[in-house]
Scaffold this motif. Structure first.
Motif, mmCIF file in Angstrom:
data_model
loop_
_atom_site.group_PDB
_atom_site.id
_atom_site.type_symbol
_atom_site.label_atom_id
_atom_site.label_comp_id
_atom_site.label_asym_id
_atom_site.label_seq_id
_atom_site.Cartn_x
_atom_site.Cartn_y
_atom_site.Cartn_z
ATOM 1 N N GLY A 33 0.847 -1.207 0.000
ATOM 2 C CA GLY A 33 0.000 0.000 0.000
ATOM 3 C C GLY A 33 0.872 1.243 0.000
ATOM 4 O O GLY A 33 0.477 2.277 0.535
ATOM 5 N N ASP A 89 -4.638 -8.152 2.877
ATOM 6 C CA ASP A 89 -5.582 -7.038 2.978
ATOM 7 C C ASP A 89 -6.180 -6.953 4.384
ATOM 8 O O ASP A 89 -6.238 -7.962 5.111
ATOM 9 N N LYS A 145 -1.502 -0.839 5.991
ATOM 10 C CA LYS A 145 -2.360 -2.012 6.172
ATOM 11 C C LYS A 145 -2.420 -2.460 7.637
ATOM 12 O O LYS A 145 -2.804 -3.589 7.931
#
Ligand code: SF4
Length: 267
Positions: A93, A143, A213
């Motif tokens: 990310g 995720d 994350k």
């Protein structure tokens, strides 16, 4: 409860086989490192779960938290050199900016170069740079699940939980008891978000992103009648796939130390 300051008290619960799996030459060296705050009981795979829980709250760490983290920092920097930033950026990310990895922490960009040096428009401190580099080196890129869990429910979290409560949750609760406005200030300073106040039946809930994350959720319950106020820090259930428990500990405690400084300045 008497605090343990003598390494022999730790040594007694170790198997005394000097197997070296903790990366130290023998069990006595390990016991001394635990007292110095350089190792944690969870680093010896042979200490029973029960002993870890009993001892974690009794160990009086002699050395500065930052010093132990500083030793980790050198090791992490050397591992960053082996990483291909271009393939790792999306997974974390993060972004690639002028050959550096730009990782957002609490709404601000932190730039990591190929030698593991961290720069930012904000002040950088070892409590932040160790989890940041650990994230870059260790995260599997999973995720966010959206399921919040307390520190003790994370992998290996139960043994360190008493220390986490003592060093992170209790001091933050005290700060908010004194100044309820602090949570609002944290939201505006660190790009936090007010979460649903019914979450865990809390009176105030806010989420922050110390790493892209690895969000955290702070829930605060007001005092009610004879019941004292309470506060818990939750992590996303995927947190332990991004960072080892010692780095999550460092992240939570480091954040609270920074909030303490801010609260002192504003008082
Ligand atoms: S891993 Fe545990 S048993 Fe092995 S040397 Fe370290 S402290 Fe001793």
């Amino acid at each position: 409860m008497t605090k343990i300051t003598n390494p022999f008290e730790i040594y007694k619960v170790l198997p005394q086989t000097n197997c070296g799996e903790c990366t130290l030459p023998n069990c006595l060296a390990f016991a001394a490192a635990v007292i110095k705050g350089q190792k944690n009981l969870v680093d010896c795979p042979y200490v029973s779960h029960k002993d870890k829980e009993i001892l974690a709250n009794r160990i009086a760490i002699r050395e500065d938290f930052s010093r132990a983290r500083g030793e980790d920092l050198d090791l992490l920097k050397s591992r960053v050199r082996d990483i291909d930033f271009s393939t790792r950026a999306a997974l974390l990310g993060a972004k690639l900016v002028a050959g550096k990895l730009a990782v957002k922490s609490l709404g601000k960009d932190f730039f990591i170069d190929i030698n593991g040096n961290v720069t930012s428009e904000c002040h950088t401190h070892v409590w932040m740079t160790v989890p940041l580099l650990s994230y870059v080196v260790q995260s599997n890129g999973a995720d966010i699940t959206g399921r919040w869990v307390p520190f003790r429910e994370l992998k290996d979290g139960s043994a360190m939980n008493p220390l986490f409560v003592q060093r992170a949750e209790k001091p933050l609760k005290k700060m908010i008891d004194r100044n309820r406005q602090l949570l609002g200030d944290l939201i505006s300073m660190f790009s936090g978000q007010r979460a649903d106040n019914n979450l865990f039946a809390s009176d105030i809930a806010l989420s922050l992103y110390p790493l892209p994350k690895v969000p955290i959720l702070i829930c605060y319950w007001n005092r009610e009648g004879d019941m004292d106020s309470d506060l818990n820090i939750f992590f996303d259930s995927s947190a332990a796939t991004h960072l080892q428990i010692s780095s999550l500990f460092s992240l939570g405690v480091g954040l609270v130390m920074m909030f303490e400084k801010i609260a002192r300045k504003h008082s």
